[in-house]
Scaffold this motif. Structure first.
Motif, PDB file in Angstrom:
ATOM      1  N   GLN A  86       0.842  -1.181   0.000  1.00  0.00           N
ATOM      2  CA  GLN A  86       0.000   0.000   0.000  1.00  0.00           C
ATOM      3  C   GLN A  86       0.885   1.241   0.000  1.00  0.00           C
ATOM      4  O   GLN A  86       1.705   1.428   0.906  1.00  0.00           O
ATOM      5  CB  GLN A  86      -0.917  -0.003   1.221  1.00  0.00           C
ATOM      6  CG  GLN A  86      -1.888  -1.171   1.173  1.00  0.00           C
ATOM      7  CD  GLN A  86      -2.777  -1.226   2.380  1.00  0.00           C
ATOM      8  OE1 GLN A  86      -2.301  -1.356   3.498  1.00  0.00           O
ATOM      9  NE2 GLN A  86      -4.075  -1.127   2.148  1.00  0.00           N
ATOM     10  N   ARG A  87       0.735   2.052  -1.043  1.00  0.00           N
ATOM     11  CA  ARG A  87       1.459   3.318  -1.105  1.00  0.00           C
ATOM     12  C   ARG A  87       0.850   4.241  -0.062  1.00  0.00           C
ATOM     13  O   ARG A  87      -0.376   4.345   0.040  1.00  0.00           O
ATOM     14  CB  ARG A  87       1.306   3.914  -2.513  1.00  0.00           C
ATOM     15  CG  ARG A  87       2.166   5.125  -2.759  1.00  0.00           C
ATOM     16  CD  ARG A  87       2.002   5.613  -4.176  1.00  0.00           C
ATOM     17  NE  ARG A  87       0.736   6.339  -4.311  1.00  0.00           N
ATOM     18  CZ  ARG A  87       0.375   6.998  -5.398  1.00  0.00           C
ATOM     19  NH1 ARG A  87       1.144   7.012  -6.466  1.00  0.00           N
ATOM     20  NH2 ARG A  87      -0.775   7.637  -5.434  1.00  0.00           N
ATOM     21  N   CYS A  88       1.705   4.880   0.741  1.00  0.00           N
ATOM     22  CA  CYS A  88       1.148   5.671   1.834  1.00  0.00           C
ATOM     23  C   CYS A  88       1.862   7.005   2.019  1.00  0.00           C
ATOM     24  O   CYS A  88       3.033   7.159   1.677  1.00  0.00           O
ATOM     25  CB  CYS A  88       1.165   4.876   3.139  1.00  0.00           C
ATOM     26  SG  CYS A  88       2.787   4.412   3.745  1.00  0.00           S
ATOM     27  N   LYS A  89       1.116   7.942   2.566  1.00  0.00           N
ATOM     28  CA  LYS A  89       1.681   9.227   2.986  1.00  0.00           C
ATOM     29  C   LYS A  89       2.261   9.110   4.383  1.00  0.00           C
ATOM     30  O   LYS A  89       3.166   9.844   4.742  1.00  0.00           O
ATOM     31  CB  LYS A  89       0.621  10.317   2.934  1.00  0.00           C
ATOM     32  CG  LYS A  89       0.205  10.659   1.517  1.00  0.00           C
ATOM     33  CD  LYS A  89      -0.746  11.824   1.482  1.00  0.00           C
ATOM     34  CE  LYS A  89      -1.090  12.157   0.035  1.00  0.00           C
ATOM     35  NZ  LYS A  89      -1.993  13.300  -0.057  1.00  0.00           N
TER      36      LYS A  89
ATOM     37  N   HIS B 122       6.304   9.064   4.184  1.00  0.00           N
ATOM     38  CA  HIS B 122       5.848   8.549   2.888  1.00  0.00           C
ATOM     39  C   HIS B 122       6.641   7.303   2.487  1.00  0.00           C
ATOM     40  O   HIS B 122       7.800   7.128   2.861  1.00  0.00           O
ATOM     41  CB  HIS B 122       5.954   9.622   1.815  1.00  0.00           C
ATOM     42  CG  HIS B 122       7.355  10.009   1.476  1.00  0.00           C
ATOM     43  ND1 HIS B 122       8.179  10.680   2.353  1.00  0.00           N
ATOM     44  CD2 HIS B 122       8.077   9.792   0.365  1.00  0.00           C
ATOM     45  CE1 HIS B 122       9.355  10.876   1.786  1.00  0.00           C
ATOM     46  NE2 HIS B 122       9.320  10.339   0.585  1.00  0.00           N
ATOM     47  N   GLY B 123       5.955   6.423   1.774  1.00  0.00           N
ATOM     48  CA  GLY B 123       6.589   5.193   1.322  1.00  0.00           C
ATOM     49  C   GLY B 123       5.579   4.090   1.131  1.00  0.00           C
ATOM     50  O   GLY B 123       4.511   4.311   0.566  1.00  0.00           O
ATOM     51  N   LEU B 124       5.917   2.897   1.641  1.00  0.00           N
ATOM     52  CA  LEU B 124       5.080   1.717   1.453  1.00  0.00           C
ATOM     53  C   LEU B 124       4.787   1.028   2.774  1.00  0.00           C
ATOM     54  O   LEU B 124       5.689   0.819   3.587  1.00  0.00           O
ATOM     55  CB  LEU B 124       5.781   0.704   0.540  1.00  0.00           C
ATOM     56  CG  LEU B 124       6.134   1.153  -0.867  1.00  0.00           C
ATOM     57  CD1 LEU B 124       6.959   0.078  -1.579  1.00  0.00           C
ATOM     58  CD2 LEU B 124       4.881   1.493  -1.662  1.00  0.00           C
ATOM     59  N   LEU B 125       3.539   0.666   2.966  1.00  0.00           N
ATOM     60  CA  LEU B 125       3.152  -0.244   4.035  1.00  0.00           C
ATOM     61  C   LEU B 125       3.048  -1.618   3.399  1.00  0.00           C
ATOM     62  O   LEU B 125       2.348  -1.793   2.392  1.00  0.00           O
ATOM     63  CB  LEU B 125       1.807   0.148   4.645  1.00  0.00           C
ATOM     64  CG  LEU B 125       1.209  -0.875   5.611  1.00  0.00           C
ATOM     65  CD1 LEU B 125       2.079  -1.030   6.861  1.00  0.00           C
ATOM     66  CD2 LEU B 125      -0.209  -0.501   5.993  1.00  0.00           C
ATOM     67  N   LEU B 126       3.768  -2.592   3.955  1.00  0.00           N
ATOM     68  CA  LEU B 126       3.734  -3.966   3.458  1.00  0.00           C
ATOM     69  C   LEU B 126       3.088  -4.868   4.494  1.00  0.00           C
ATOM     70  O   LEU B 126       3.504  -4.884   5.656  1.00  0.00           O
ATOM     71  CB  LEU B 126       5.151  -4.478   3.197  1.00  0.00           C
ATOM     72  CG  LEU B 126       6.054  -3.652   2.310  1.00  0.00           C
ATOM     73  CD1 LEU B 126       7.419  -4.335   2.187  1.00  0.00           C
ATOM     74  CD2 LEU B 126       5.433  -3.429   0.941  1.00  0.00           C
TER      75      LEU B 126
ATOM     76  N   GLY C 169      12.961   8.262  -2.278  1.00  0.00           N
ATOM     77  CA  GLY C 169      13.532   8.364  -0.940  1.00  0.00           C
ATOM     78  C   GLY C 169      12.539   7.997   0.151  1.00  0.00           C
ATOM     79  O   GLY C 169      12.620   8.504   1.263  1.00  0.00           O
ATOM     80  N   GLY C 170      11.626   7.106  -0.177  1.00  0.00           N
ATOM     81  CA  GLY C 170      10.609   6.684   0.779  1.00  0.00           C
ATOM     82  C   GLY C 170      11.105   5.594   1.706  1.00  0.00           C
ATOM     83  O   GLY C 170      12.212   5.069   1.555  1.00  0.00           O
ATOM     84  N   ALA C 171      10.279   5.249   2.666  1.00  0.00           N
ATOM     85  CA  ALA C 171      10.595   4.211   3.649  1.00  0.00           C
ATOM     86  C   ALA C 171       9.555   3.102   3.560  1.00  0.00           C
ATOM     87  O   ALA C 171       8.542   3.235   2.860  1.00  0.00           O
ATOM     88  CB  ALA C 171      10.622   4.808   5.052  1.00  0.00           C
ATOM     89  N   ILE C 172       9.808   2.030   4.297  1.00  0.00           N
ATOM     90  CA  ILE C 172       8.903   0.887   4.313  1.00  0.00           C
ATOM     91  C   ILE C 172       8.526   0.561   5.754  1.00  0.00           C
ATOM     92  O   ILE C 172       9.377   0.551   6.640  1.00  0.00           O
ATOM     93  CB  ILE C 172       9.552  -0.334   3.642  1.00  0.00           C
ATOM     94  CG1 ILE C 172       9.656  -0.084   2.132  1.00  0.00           C
ATOM     95  CG2 ILE C 172       8.778  -1.612   3.950  1.00  0.00           C
ATOM     96  CD1 ILE C 172      10.302  -1.188   1.354  1.00  0.00           C
TER      97      ILE C 172
ATOM     98  N   GLY D  93      19.339  -0.223   0.725  1.00  0.00           N
ATOM     99  CA  GLY D  93      19.420   1.171   1.138  1.00  0.00           C
ATOM    100  C   GLY D  93      18.110   1.743   1.641  1.00  0.00           C
ATOM    101  O   GLY D  93      18.012   2.945   1.880  1.00  0.00           O
ATOM    102  N   LEU D  94      17.116   0.897   1.819  1.00  0.00           N
ATOM    103  CA  LEU D  94      15.816   1.369   2.291  1.00  0.00           C
ATOM    104  C   LEU D  94      15.762   1.409   3.820  1.00  0.00           C
ATOM    105  O   LEU D  94      16.336   0.546   4.488  1.00  0.00           O
ATOM    106  CB  LEU D  94      14.709   0.449   1.785  1.00  0.00           C
ATOM    107  CG  LEU D  94      14.400   0.548   0.287  1.00  0.00           C
ATOM    108  CD1 LEU D  94      13.653  -0.670  -0.196  1.00  0.00           C
ATOM    109  CD2 LEU D  94      13.601   1.818   0.015  1.00  0.00           C
ATOM    110  N   THR D  95      15.068   2.408   4.333  1.00  0.00           N
ATOM    111  CA  THR D  95      14.731   2.427   5.750  1.00  0.00           C
ATOM    112  C   THR D  95      13.531   1.517   5.932  1.00  0.00           C
ATOM    113  O   THR D  95      12.505   1.702   5.254  1.00  0.00           O
ATOM    114  CB  THR D  95      14.386   3.856   6.214  1.00  0.00           C
ATOM    115  OG1 THR D  95      15.538   4.671   6.050  1.00  0.00           O
ATOM    116  CG2 THR D  95      13.927   3.872   7.659  1.00  0.00           C
TER     117      THR D  95
END
Length: 149
Positions: free
Chosen positions: A6-9, A25-29, A70-73, A117-119
């Protein structure tokens, strides 16, 4: 493996009222693991998730990945993704891997994302969690590893 992306703010997960993982901002998995999943499945899905182009470019086209923006997960384990509701009214979770198999593979999947390299923030494996998100779009995808696709 099965992942709801899910793409999220913003997104966060709390356990017993305490925030254990939170991103802007980034992705909820939501990550589900079944009995036959291996490191190969985790690697495939880490590659897929990190490169999935579901963020808009300057022209409004879905051309950017979470890495590009530059998003996070926020990764949350969720065995219920393997719930079978075809018979009766109560889901059968026989296809979900037991925690002694699922937990190490879930951890490995998250480490593979970090190695790109992802947070990566996480929930607490096996805990009762409250998950909040602001779904951006909304954009939601379901990914399966090749053994199920």
């Amino acid at each position: 493996m099965r992942i709801v992306v899910q793409r999220c703010k913003s997104a966060k997960v709390t356990v017993d009222g305490q925030v254990v993982g939170q991103i802007a901002h980034g992705l909820l998995l939501l990550v589900g693991i079944t009995h036959d999943d291996t490191e190969k499945d985790a690697l495939y899905l880490a590659e897929k998730v990190s490169g999935l182009r579901i963020f808009e470019d300057e022209e409004g086209k879905l051309n950017h990945s979470v890495l590009d923006i530059g998003g996070a997960i926020l990764s949350v384990s969720q065995f219920t993704l393997y719930g079978d509701c075809r018979k009766g009214r109560r889901p059968n979770f026989m296809a979900a891997a037991k925690s002694d198999v699922a937990s190490p593979l879930y951890d490995q999947f998250n480490e593979l994302l970090r190695s790109k390299g992802l947070t990566v923030e996480t929930g607490l494996f096996g805990a009762e969690m409250d998950v909040e998100l602001v779904n951006w779009g909304p954009v939601t995808m379901i990914l399966d590893s090749p053994t199920l696709a």
